[in-house]
Motif scaffolding. Structure first.
Motif, mmCIF file in Angstrom:
data_model
loop_
_atom_site.group_PDB
_atom_site.id
_atom_site.type_symbol
_atom_site.label_atom_id
_atom_site.label_comp_id
_atom_site.label_asym_id
_atom_site.label_seq_id
_atom_site.Cartn_x
_atom_site.Cartn_y
_atom_site.Cartn_z
ATOM 1 N N GLU A 125 0.836 -1.195 0.000
ATOM 2 C CA GLU A 125 0.000 0.000 0.000
ATOM 3 C C GLU A 125 0.874 1.250 0.000
ATOM 4 O OE1 GLU A 125 -2.113 0.489 3.715
ATOM 5 O OE2 GLU A 125 -0.431 -0.322 4.834
ATOM 6 N N GLU A 126 0.224 2.392 0.028
ATOM 7 C CA GLU A 126 0.915 3.659 0.241
ATOM 8 C C GLU A 126 0.657 4.060 1.683
ATOM 9 O OE1 GLU A 126 0.032 6.737 -2.577
ATOM 10 O OE2 GLU A 126 0.090 5.338 -4.251
ATOM 11 N N LEU A 127 1.707 4.160 2.469
ATOM 12 C CA LEU A 127 1.600 4.481 3.895
ATOM 13 C C LEU A 127 1.764 5.986 4.082
ATOM 14 C CD1 LEU A 127 1.327 2.952 6.630
ATOM 15 C CD2 LEU A 127 3.809 3.064 6.782
ATOM 16 N N PRO A 128 0.790 6.652 4.716
ATOM 17 C CA PRO A 128 0.921 8.100 4.934
ATOM 18 C C PRO A 128 2.201 8.440 5.698
ATOM 19 C CG PRO A 128 -1.284 7.340 5.516
ATOM 20 C CD PRO A 128 -0.451 6.116 5.263
ATOM 21 N N LEU A 129 2.792 9.570 5.356
ATOM 22 C CA LEU A 129 4.030 10.008 6.002
ATOM 23 C C LEU A 129 3.855 10.104 7.515
ATOM 24 C CD1 LEU A 129 6.930 10.897 5.469
ATOM 25 C CD2 LEU A 129 6.092 13.224 5.168
ATOM 26 N N ARG A 130 2.669 10.482 7.956
ATOM 27 C CA ARG A 130 2.359 10.561 9.389
ATOM 28 C C ARG A 130 2.654 9.224 10.075
ATOM 29 N NH1 ARG A 130 -2.244 12.573 8.911
ATOM 30 N NH2 ARG A 130 -1.857 14.535 9.957
ATOM 31 N N GLU A 131 2.266 8.115 9.434
ATOM 32 C CA GLU A 131 2.488 6.786 10.011
ATOM 33 C C GLU A 131 3.974 6.427 10.017
ATOM 34 O OE1 GLU A 131 0.065 5.134 11.537
ATOM 35 O OE2 GLU A 131 -1.212 6.836 11.003
ATOM 36 N N VAL A 132 4.697 6.849 8.989
ATOM 37 C CA VAL A 132 6.140 6.603 8.939
ATOM 38 C C VAL A 132 6.820 7.366 10.073
ATOM 39 C CG1 VAL A 132 8.239 6.841 7.554
ATOM 40 C CG2 VAL A 132 6.087 6.191 6.450
ATOM 41 N N PHE A 133 6.416 8.632 10.274
ATOM 42 C CA PHE A 133 6.972 9.419 11.379
ATOM 43 C C PHE A 133 6.672 8.760 12.727
ATOM 44 C CE2 PHE A 133 6.843 13.679 8.881
ATOM 45 C CZ PHE A 133 8.102 13.436 8.384
ATOM 46 N N LYS A 134 5.477 8.202 12.868
ATOM 47 C CA LYS A 134 5.127 7.515 14.128
ATOM 48 C C LYS A 134 6.046 6.318 14.361
ATOM 49 C CE LYS A 134 0.227 8.663 14.415
ATOM 50 N NZ LYS A 134 -1.144 8.128 14.364
ATOM 51 N N LYS A 135 6.334 5.572 13.294
ATOM 52 C CA LYS A 135 7.218 4.412 13.423
ATOM 53 C C LYS A 135 8.635 4.850 13.804
ATOM 54 C CE LYS A 135 4.719 1.414 10.209
ATOM 55 N NZ LYS A 135 4.509 0.216 11.001
ATOM 56 N N ILE A 136 9.115 5.950 13.212
ATOM 57 C CA ILE A 136 10.444 6.468 13.564
ATOM 58 C C ILE A 136 10.424 6.939 15.017
ATOM 59 C CG2 ILE A 136 12.165 8.256 13.114
ATOM 60 C CD1 ILE A 136 11.296 8.179 10.149
ATOM 61 N N LYS A 137 9.355 7.632 15.404
ATOM 62 C CA LYS A 137 9.243 8.141 16.783
ATOM 63 C C LYS A 137 9.266 6.986 17.777
ATOM 64 C CE LYS A 137 6.304 10.994 19.728
ATOM 65 N NZ LYS A 137 5.036 11.723 19.855
ATOM 66 N N THR A 138 8.585 5.901 17.464
ATOM 67 C CA THR A 138 8.578 4.717 18.327
ATOM 68 C C THR A 138 9.969 4.110 18.398
ATOM 69 O OG1 THR A 138 6.272 4.271 17.758
ATOM 70 C CG2 THR A 138 7.544 2.441 18.675
ATOM 71 N N LYS A 139 10.618 3.959 17.242
ATOM 72 C CA LYS A 139 11.965 3.386 17.198
ATOM 73 C C LYS A 139 12.953 4.233 17.992
ATOM 74 C CE LYS A 139 15.700 2.315 13.881
ATOM 75 N NZ LYS A 139 16.349 1.381 14.727
ATOM 76 N N GLU A 140 12.846 5.543 17.877
ATOM 77 C CA GLU A 140 13.796 6.463 18.511
ATOM 78 C C GLU A 140 13.333 6.936 19.885
ATOM 79 O OE1 GLU A 140 16.684 6.857 17.368
ATOM 80 O OE2 GLU A 140 16.460 6.196 15.300
ATOM 81 N N GLU A 141 12.195 6.430 20.343
ATOM 82 C CA GLU A 141 11.625 6.799 21.651
ATOM 83 C C GLU A 141 11.436 8.308 21.770
ATOM 84 O OE1 GLU A 141 14.314 4.969 24.424
ATOM 85 O OE2 GLU A 141 13.652 2.958 23.881
ATOM 86 N N GLY A 142 10.984 8.940 20.671
ATOM 87 C CA GLY A 142 10.701 10.366 20.677
ATOM 88 C C GLY A 142 11.909 11.268 20.535
ATOM 89 N N LYS A 143 13.088 10.696 20.406
ATOM 90 C CA LYS A 143 14.325 11.477 20.286
ATOM 91 C C LYS A 143 14.680 11.643 18.806
ATOM 92 C CE LYS A 143 16.133 9.872 24.668
ATOM 93 N NZ LYS A 143 15.978 8.538 25.178
ATOM 94 N N PRO A 144 15.701 12.478 18.495
ATOM 95 C CA PRO A 144 16.151 12.589 17.099
ATOM 96 C C PRO A 144 16.672 11.242 16.589
ATOM 97 C CG PRO A 144 17.080 14.354 18.437
ATOM 98 C CD PRO A 144 16.407 13.398 19.372
ATOM 99 N N THR A 145 16.717 11.100 15.284
ATOM 100 C CA THR A 145 17.172 9.833 14.715
ATOM 101 C C THR A 145 18.626 9.570 15.065
ATOM 102 O OG1 THR A 145 17.785 10.893 12.631
ATOM 103 C CG2 THR A 145 15.578 9.903 12.754
ATOM 104 N N SER A 146 18.972 8.303 15.102
ATOM 105 C CA SER A 146 20.340 7.904 15.426
ATOM 106 C C SER A 146 21.281 8.077 14.239
ATOM 107 C CB SER A 146 20.353 6.443 15.904
ATOM 108 O OG SER A 146 19.736 5.616 14.940
#
Length: 145
Positions: free
Chosen positions: A58-79
């Motif tokens: 599918e096409e995943l909204p950018l909002r959902e991608v940002f949520k996945k990054i936020k979860t991975k990074e625990e709300g911090k900037p990317t590694s």
């Protein structure tokens, strides 16, 4: 502030937020340096809430991608940095979104997504990801009544 008010303007670095409309377009403020610019209606502008990332299904909204990054990074900037090599960016993005379509999502797209996420995080705008979800559920519940 929701992602509906945050823009990417072709040819301009970073992200912008809409300040006010004008007769021929709108005034936008840079998240990088707070400078305001006038953007005419003919400029190539992308609203973040309208952008999606291709996956294999599918096409995943950018909002959902940002949520996945936020979860991975625990709300911090990317590694990683958006300036890292193509291989590092792709490996990172594969961790975030394992089923992204490697043929249609380029390293340049991943760079933008990482840079945009870090900008939103730096300006404490990631809360907009949750606010829009709350607003949508409020609208749904009021329609059911």
């Amino acid at each position: 502030m929701s992602l509906d008010k945050i823009l990417s303007i072709s040819g301009k670095p970073g992200l912008y937020k809409v300040v006010t409309p004008t007769r021929s377009g709108f005034v936008a403020e840079s998240l990088l340096d707070k400078k305001r610019i006038t953007v005419n209606a003919h400029s190539n502008v992308s609203v973040l809430s309208e952008i999606a990332v291709y996956t294999l299904t599918e096409e995943l909204p950018l909002r959902e991608v940002f949520k996945k990054i936020k979860t991975k990074e625990e709300g911090k900037p990317t590694s990683i940095s958006h300036k890292d090599s193509k291989d590092i960016l792709e490996e990172y993005f594969f961790d975030v979104l394992p089923d992204y379509d490697e043929d249609r999502v380029y390293a340049s797209d991943i760079k933008k997504i990482v840079q945009w996420y870090n900008l939103l995080q730096q300006h404490d705008l990631l809360s907009a990801l949750d606010e829009t979800k709350k607003a949508a559920s409020t609208e749904t519940s009021s329609e059911e009544e």
